[in-house]
Every structure is written in structure tokens, then in C-alpha cells.
Enzyme design. Structure first.
Site, short mmCIF file in Angstrom:
data_model
loop_
_atom_site.label_atom_id
_atom_site.label_comp_id
_atom_site.label_asym_id
_atom_site.label_seq_id
_atom_site.Cartn_x
_atom_site.Cartn_y
_atom_site.Cartn_z
N HIS A 48 0.79 -1.23 0.00
CA HIS A 48 0.00 0.00 0.00
C HIS A 48 0.82 1.28 0.00
CE1 HIS A 48 -3.85 -1.98 0.24
NE2 HIS A 48 -3.48 -2.66 1.30
N ARG A 73 5.89 -6.53 3.53
CA ARG A 73 4.64 -7.00 2.94
C ARG A 73 4.72 -6.70 1.45
NH1 ARG A 73 -1.52 -5.73 4.84
NH2 ARG A 73 -0.97 -3.56 4.43
N ASP A 87 16.94 -11.57 -2.57
CA ASP A 87 18.33 -11.27 -2.93
C ASP A 87 18.87 -10.03 -2.23
OD1 ASP A 87 18.57 -13.51 -4.47
OD2 ASP A 87 18.48 -12.50 -6.40
N GLU A 152 -7.49 -12.47 4.12
CA GLU A 152 -8.33 -11.27 4.27
C GLU A 152 -9.50 -11.26 3.30
OE1 GLU A 152 -5.68 -7.95 3.59
OE2 GLU A 152 -4.42 -9.16 2.27
N ASP A 178 -9.82 -5.72 5.24
CA ASP A 178 -10.23 -6.33 3.97
C ASP A 178 -11.15 -7.53 4.19
OD1 ASP A 178 -9.03 -4.94 1.65
OD2 ASP A 178 -7.16 -5.34 2.68
#
Length: 260
Positions: A48, A73, A87, A152, A178
């Protein structure tokens, strides 16, 4: 220092409850400021907030000297996204909108090297392997990855047991906002009961549970149900609300003051 050891994953295995902050300010300076708090983790929200790979890298470098653990996230479960984060040194992932066991399996495979997964080998270019200066990196990397699937949606809730049973899924994290939208916006008390049942079910399925909740009293209820990971707020919220309170105090009177 052992750069491969995932201390966050070890704390989960030890049964600790971890409390952390969501970060959306996209600032390595803000990340370092927050890392000096008592929060157990900082989660950089690339779903987000407008984090680039370089932004995430700068933030995890900025907090590396502190006890606060970095989590990302992701914007999706795309294995190419997961590989790039792996990586640069990310070991713990919250992946949003997980709805099926097959999707969860793909996420686990995306952060693991073959034969257990599909992550491509590029250790000579990877900060995670310290550019091939960690001789046992490939041999150890898989078991240090921590996958947290965020449930969610109604479909994810219906498939909770199957997702929880996927080998390599370390936790299921409930996203109440959500999930509530997906379920048609239940009343608050009904939503709390839904979250409590989900946490209890996840634990009964033999997995770990987490949830985002900004109310300490409600968080304690969820911990009593078995939640082991709490997202307690956001750096954006701290800045916005703190600034509003301070301005209001000076303009309208009050005791709010800053340490500047």
C-alpha cells in the site's frame, strides 16, 4: 554476527508474542527512528505504500544496527517479486490476499532454492549472500525464510485449514479491514468474534496466528485467543495524529508538548 540466522522466525518458534509497527513513510531515516523504539519488528508495506526495491533495501540497511527486525509485505505473490526481495536480504514476508493452499505453496516455493523451490540462484549479485562471501548461504537459506500468509477474504477464510497445513507457511495473518469488506462489513462485535474464531482455528490447525489491531485492549483479547504477532499501528498514523494533537494543543490549549 550470523547474517543468515532469522531471529524473528526463531522467536516465533520459541512461542514469543511479537509486537510491531507498519511502515509506510518510505524513509530510511524514519525507519531508523522507529527502530530505536521497543517494537519487535518494522514491516515495510510495499503493498500500500510506494516502496521501490531500493527503498526497501535502504530501510533494512538503516535498521540493521538495531534489535528491531525487518519484514516486508509484498505487493503480490509473484515469484519474481519474492526473488528480488530475497536477494537484497529480506527473510520474512507477509504476502497479502492468500486464498488457497496452492497459492500458499507457490509462495513458499518462490522464496526457496531448488529442489525445494523455484528461487533463481544469483548469489554473486545478492546482498543476502554478501556477494558470495557467505560460503554456506545456499545450503542454509531455505530454512531461514519465514512465510506469513495474509488471509483477508471470504475465500481465504473458507480455506483456512488447507492454507495452515502447507509446509513452509510459518503463520497466517488476519487482515480485519479487507476481511470485513469481503464479508459485507459485519458489525464491530461480530467482526471481533470472526477474528477470534479465525485465530483459534489457526492454532487448532497447528499453525501460528497474527492480526493487525491498534487497540491494546482488543489486542490482548486476540493474544489470549492465541495470536502471536500483533501489528499495532503505522508510522504514518503516529506522524499524522501526533502532529494534529500538538497543533491542537498550541492553538486551543492543553498539555500536549513535544521534545524538540
Amino acid at each position: 554476527m550470523d547474517v543468515l540466522s532469522n531471529q524473528f522466525k526463531q522467536r516465533l518458534a520459541d512461542g514469543d508474542t511479537v509486537i510491531g509497527l507498519w511502515s509506510g513513510l518510505v524513509s530510511s531515516l524514519a525507519a531508523e527512528m522507529c527502530a530505536q523504539s521497543a517494537f519487535d519488528f518494522l514491516l515495510f508495506d510495499a503493498e500500500h505504500a510506494p516502496y521501490s526495491d531500493g527503498d526497501v533495501l535502504a530501510c533494512i540497511q538503516a535498521i540493521s544496527a538495531y534489535d528491531t527486525y525487518p519484514i516486508v509485505r509484498t505487493v503480490s505473490d509473484d515469484p519474481m517479486v519474492l526473488k528480488r526481495y530475497c536477494d537484497i536480504g529480506v527473510q520474512t514476508f507477509v504476502v497479502p490476499m492468500v486464498e488457497t493452499a496452492a497459492q500458499a505453496t507457490g509462495i513458499v516455493e518462490g522464496v526457496r532454492y531448488p529442489p525445494d523451490g523455484t528461487r533463481g540462484l544469483g548469489t554473486s549479485l545478492a546482498r543476502a549472500a554478501r556477494w558470495n562471501q557467505v560460503p554456506d548461504y545456499v545450503a542454509r537459506a531455505n530454512k531461514e525464510m519465514c512465510v506469513i500468509c495474509q488471509v483477508e477474504t471470504r475465500q481465504g477464510l473458507e480455506n483456512l485449514e488447507d492454507i495452515a497445513g502447507v509446509e513452509g507457511v510459518d503463520m497466517i495473518f488476519i487482515g480485519p479491514a479487507d476481511l470485513g469488506a469481503s464479508l459485507g462489513y459485519p458489525e464491530q462485535n461480530e467482526m471481533i468474534s470472526i477474528v477470534e474464531k479465525a485465530i483459534t482455528d489457526i492454532r487448532s490447525f497447528g499453525n501460528r496466528a497474527g492480526v493487525f489491531v491498534v487497540d491494546p485492549t482488543l489486542a490482548a483479547r486476540y493474544v489470549d485467543c492465541g495470536a502471536q504477532m500483533i501489528g499495532a499501528g503505522t508510522d504514518c498514523g503516529i506522524l499524522v495524529n501526533g502532529a494534529k494533537r500538538l497543533a491542537h494543543s498550541f492553538k486551543h490549549g492543553g498539555s500536549e508538548k513535544g521534545d524538540y
